[in-house]
Write an enzyme that holds these catalytic residues in place. Structure first.
Site, PDB file in Angstrom:
ATOM      1  N   ARG A  35      43.612  27.607  37.803  1.00  0.00           N
ATOM      2  CA  ARG A  35      43.840  28.601  38.956  1.00  0.00           C
ATOM      3  C   ARG A  35      44.227  29.794  38.635  1.00  0.00           C
ATOM      4  O   ARG A  35      43.910  30.801  39.122  1.00  0.00           O
ATOM      5  CB  ARG A  35      44.540  27.733  40.085  1.00  0.00           C
ATOM      6  CG  ARG A  35      43.789  26.744  40.621  1.00  0.00           C
ATOM      7  CD  ARG A  35      44.714  25.897  41.730  1.00  0.00           C
ATOM      8  NE  ARG A  35      43.766  24.704  42.347  1.00  0.00           N
ATOM      9  CZ  ARG A  35      44.111  23.691  42.856  1.00  0.00           C
ATOM     10  NH1 ARG A  35      45.546  23.563  43.191  1.00  0.00           N
ATOM     11  NH2 ARG A  35      43.633  22.563  43.390  1.00  0.00           N
ATOM     12  N   LYS A 206      35.083   7.348  49.486  1.00  0.00           N
ATOM     13  CA  LYS A 206      34.885   6.760  50.961  1.00  0.00           C
ATOM     14  C   LYS A 206      33.677   7.870  51.538  1.00  0.00           C
ATOM     15  O   LYS A 206      33.658   8.820  51.417  1.00  0.00           O
ATOM     16  CB  LYS A 206      36.288   7.256  51.647  1.00  0.00           C
ATOM     17  CG  LYS A 206      37.285   6.180  51.331  1.00  0.00           C
ATOM     18  CD  LYS A 206      38.303   6.673  52.142  1.00  0.00           C
ATOM     19  CE  LYS A 206      39.768   5.868  51.892  1.00  0.00           C
ATOM     20  NZ  LYS A 206      40.776   6.594  52.652  1.00  0.00           N
ATOM     21  N   GLY A 362      37.082  18.234  43.892  1.00  0.00           N
ATOM     22  CA  GLY A 362      38.138  17.955  42.880  1.00  0.00           C
ATOM     23  C   GLY A 362      37.619  17.011  41.877  1.00  0.00           C
ATOM     24  O   GLY A 362      37.709  17.398  40.343  1.00  0.00           O
ATOM     25  N   GLY A 385      38.337  20.944  49.313  1.00  0.00           N
ATOM     26  CA  GLY A 385      38.136  20.835  50.658  1.00  0.00           C
ATOM     27  C   GLY A 385      37.332  22.065  51.449  1.00  0.00           C
ATOM     28  O   GLY A 385      36.517  21.886  52.057  1.00  0.00           O
TER      29      GLY A 385
HETATM   30  P1  AMP Z   1      36.840  11.312  46.138  1.00  0.00           P
HETATM   31  O1  AMP Z   1      38.153  11.966  46.154  1.00  0.00           O
HETATM   32  O2  AMP Z   1      36.419  10.896  47.407  1.00  0.00           O
HETATM   33  O3  AMP Z   1      35.710  12.392  45.683  1.00  0.00           O
HETATM   34  O4  AMP Z   1      36.769  10.160  45.268  1.00  0.00           O
HETATM   35  C1  AMP Z   1      37.065  10.126  43.805  1.00  0.00           C
HETATM   36  C2  AMP Z   1      37.829   8.743  43.397  1.00  0.00           C
HETATM   37  O5  AMP Z   1      36.851   7.799  43.805  1.00  0.00           O
HETATM   38  C3  AMP Z   1      37.789   8.648  41.914  1.00  0.00           C
HETATM   39  O6  AMP Z   1      39.212   8.464  41.664  1.00  0.00           O
HETATM   40  C4  AMP Z   1      37.251   7.447  41.400  1.00  0.00           C
HETATM   41  O7  AMP Z   1      38.099   6.705  40.582  1.00  0.00           O
HETATM   42  C5  AMP Z   1      37.007   6.631  42.884  1.00  0.00           C
HETATM   43  N1  AMP Z   1      35.621   5.900  42.944  1.00  0.00           N
HETATM   44  C6  AMP Z   1      34.496   6.268  42.485  1.00  0.00           C
HETATM   45  N2  AMP Z   1      33.859   5.228  42.696  1.00  0.00           N
HETATM   46  C7  AMP Z   1      34.394   3.874  42.934  1.00  0.00           C
HETATM   47  C8  AMP Z   1      34.127   2.677  43.264  1.00  0.00           C
HETATM   48  N3  AMP Z   1      32.887   2.142  42.819  1.00  0.00           N
HETATM   49  N4  AMP Z   1      35.124   1.934  43.594  1.00  0.00           N
HETATM   50  C9  AMP Z   1      36.631   2.527  43.679  1.00  0.00           C
HETATM   51  N5  AMP Z   1      36.634   3.755  43.725  1.00  0.00           N
HETATM   52  C10 AMP Z   1      35.732   4.545  43.185  1.00  0.00           C
END
Ligand code: AMP
Length: 403
Positions: A35, A206, A362, A385
Site C-alpha cells: 500500500r 460466504k 483481498g 470493500g
Molecule cells: P472471502 O473473504 O469471502 O473472499 O473468503 C475468503 C476465504 O474463503 C479464504 O480464506 C478461503 O480459505 C475461504 N474458503 C474458500 N473456499 C472455502 C470452502 N470451500 N470452505 C471454507 N472456506 C473456504
C-alpha cells in the site's frame, strides 16, 4: 474526475489521503508494504512539480480496540512506525506530526517548503473521522492548498479524510491520485464498457457477503461462475447433500431465488460440479473427490474438483472480460489450492489471448500473488470493500466527492 496530472503543484501544499493501513510484526516492522509503494507515484509527481506533501491515513481500528483502561492504544496504532520505511522508499526525509489536527500541526504544515514531506498521525485517533464530521474535516483541510485522494481502498467510506474534507477545496483544487484514478478507470471499464462475453468469477467463504454483487452482475455479465465455500449453500438449496461443508442455512431461499433470476435474465450461472472433500478442516486431512450434490456425511468441500475446473476453464478461455473476486477453495492450505491456482492460470491465459481481466478483493489478490501471476492479468485492484461496493453498483462517496 480530475487527476494529479492536470494540476501543477509548484509551491503548493498537497494534502494527500493515502492508505497506509499496513500490517506490522510485533517489533513494528512492516510485513507488507504494497500500500505504501502504491502511493509513491502520486507523491513523487507532486514533489517533482515543486510542491510539498502532507500525508494523512488511518491505521487499523484504534477506537474499536481500546486498551483495558479504555484509552486509545497510541503506540500500537501510530503511523510513526511508517516514517522510516517511507523515507527510505522516497529517498528523502519524512517529518511526522503527532496529531492530524490542531495548532501545533498547522504550524508544521504552514512551514512546509517545496520538496518536503510530512506524515500526520492516524486520523482515526479522533472519533470525528469515522463520523465524517464537518468541523473536523475543516481542520484537516487547513493543511493543504490542494486535496488529493489516493486511497481507493477507503473510498466507500464517507469519513472526514476520505470524503467530507473534499468540499473545502474548490473543484480545480481537488483530484484523484494515480492509484485512485487507475482503480476507477479499470473498474468502470468492466462495469460500463465490458466487451462480451463477460464472465464474473465469484468465490470466498460466504454467499451473504456477495449477494449484492451477484444481483448487480446479473444485469451485466453473461456468465457468473460461483466457487469456494459459497457454492454449497446453492447445492443444499437444491436439495443436495453437502455433508459438513460451509452452508448459510438462512440463505437457502435466497440461493434459489438467485438461480431463478439468473434463468429469467438469460445469465449462465455456473456452479462447480464436484469438489475436493476432506474429513476435517486441516492441512493434513484425508481427501477424496465427490460430486457436490452428493457429499458423504462427515465430509466437507474445501476446493473445486477436476470436472468443475474443466468446466470453468472452458468458459474463461472464451471470455473477453473477466472479473474475479474470491478464491475457489481454501487456497491457504496446499491440498486445497489447486482449484484457485487453475482458475488463476486460466485467467492469465485468457488475458494473454486478449481478454481484459480485473482481479480484486483481498483474498483473490493474495491468491494471485501467491501463484506469482499478478503481472499476467490486466489489473489487480487494491480495494477490497471499495471494489465490492463499486460492483454492487453503488457510487463510492470518496470518488463522488472529487467530481
Ligand atoms: P472471502 O473473504 O469471502 O473472499 O473468503 C475468503 C476465504 O474463503 C479464504 O480464506 C478461503 O480459505 C475461504 N474458503 C474458500 N473456499 C472455502 C470452502 N470451500 N470452505 C471454507 N472456506 C473456504
Amino acid at each position: 474526475m480530475q487527476t494529479v496530472n492536470s494540476i501543477d503543484f509548484k509551491n503548493k501544499r498537497a494534502l494527500v489521503r493515502v492508505d497506509f493501513n499496513v500490517p506490522f510484526d510485533k517489533e513494528f516492522r512492516i510485513t507488507d508494504d504494497t500500500r505504501i509503494k502504491a502511493a509513491l507515484p502520486t507523491i513523487e509527481k507532486i514533489l517533482s512539480d515543486g510542491g510539498s506533501v502532507v500525508l494523512m491515513s488511518h491505521l487499523g481500528r484504534p477506537l474499536k480496540k481500546l486498551k483495558e483502561d479504555g484509552s486509545i492504544d497510541k503506540e500500537k496504532f501510530s503511523l510513526k512506525h511508517v516514517v522510516g520505511h517511507l523515507a527510505e522508499l522516497l529517498n528523502r526525509e519524512v517529518a511526522f506530526a503527532e496529531d492530524c489536527i490542531g495548532g501545533q500541526t498547522e504550524k508544521l504544515t504552514n512551514a512546509l517548503q517545496p520538496g518536503q514531506v510530512l506524515l500526520l498521525e492516524n486520523t482515526r485517533f479522533h472519533k470525528e473521522e469515522e463520523k465524517g464530521e464537518e468541523g473536523f474535516a475543516l481542520k484537516l483541510a487547513q493543511h493543504g492548498d490542494v486535496y488529493v485522494n489516493d486511497a481507493f481502498g477507503s473510498a466507500h467510506r464517507a469519513h472526514a479524510s476520505t470524503t467530507i474534507v473534499a468540499k473545502f477545496f474548490a473543484a480545480d483544487s481537488r483530484c484523484a491520485g494515480f492509484l485512485m484514478a487507475g482503480e476507477v478507470e479499470n473498474a468502470e471499464r468492466v462495469l460500463h464498457n465490458a466487451e462480451h462475453p463477460f464472465t464474473a468469477i465469484l468465490g470466498g467463504a460466504k454467499v451473504s457477503d456477495k449477494i449484492l454483487i451477484i444481483e448487480n452482475l446479473l444485469n451485466i455479465a453473461n456468465t457468473i461462475i460461483i466457487g469456494g465455500g459459497m457454492a454449497y449453500t446453492f447445492f443444499k438449496a437444491q436439495g443436495g447433500n453437502v455433508g459438513t461443508s460451509l452452508v448459510e442455512e438462512d440463505k437457502l431461499e435466497l440461493a434459489n431465488e438467485i438461480l431463478k433470476r439468473a434463468k429469467e435474465k438469460g445469465v449462465h450461472l455456473l456452479l462447480p460440479i464436484d469438489s475436493v472433500i476432506a474429513d476435517k478442516f486441516d492441512k493434513d486431512a484425508h481427501t477424496q473427490l465427490a460430486e457436490n450434490k452428493n457429499i458423504p456425511d462427515g465430509w466437507m468441500g474445501l476446493d473445486i474438483g477436476h470436472d468443475a475446473i474443466k468446466a470453468f476453464e472452458d468458459v474463461i478461455k472464451d471470455s473477453k472480460t473477466i472479473l474475479w473476486n474470491g478464491p475457489m477453495g481454501v487456497f491457504e492450505m496446499e491440498k486445497f489450492q489447486n482449484g484457485t491456482k487453475s482458475i488463476a492460470v486460466a485467467v492469465a491465459h485468457a488475458t494473454k489471448n486478449g481478454a481484459f481481466s480485473l482481479v480484486g478483493g483481498g483474498d483473490s489478490v493474495a491468491a494471485i500473488n501467491q501463484f506469482q501471476l499478478a503481472d499476467q492479468v490486466s489489473f489487480v485492484s487494491t480495494g477490497g470493500g471499495a471494489l465490492l461496493e463499486f460492483f454492487e453498483g453503488k457510487e463510492l462517496p470518496g470518488v463522488a466527492a472529487l467530481k
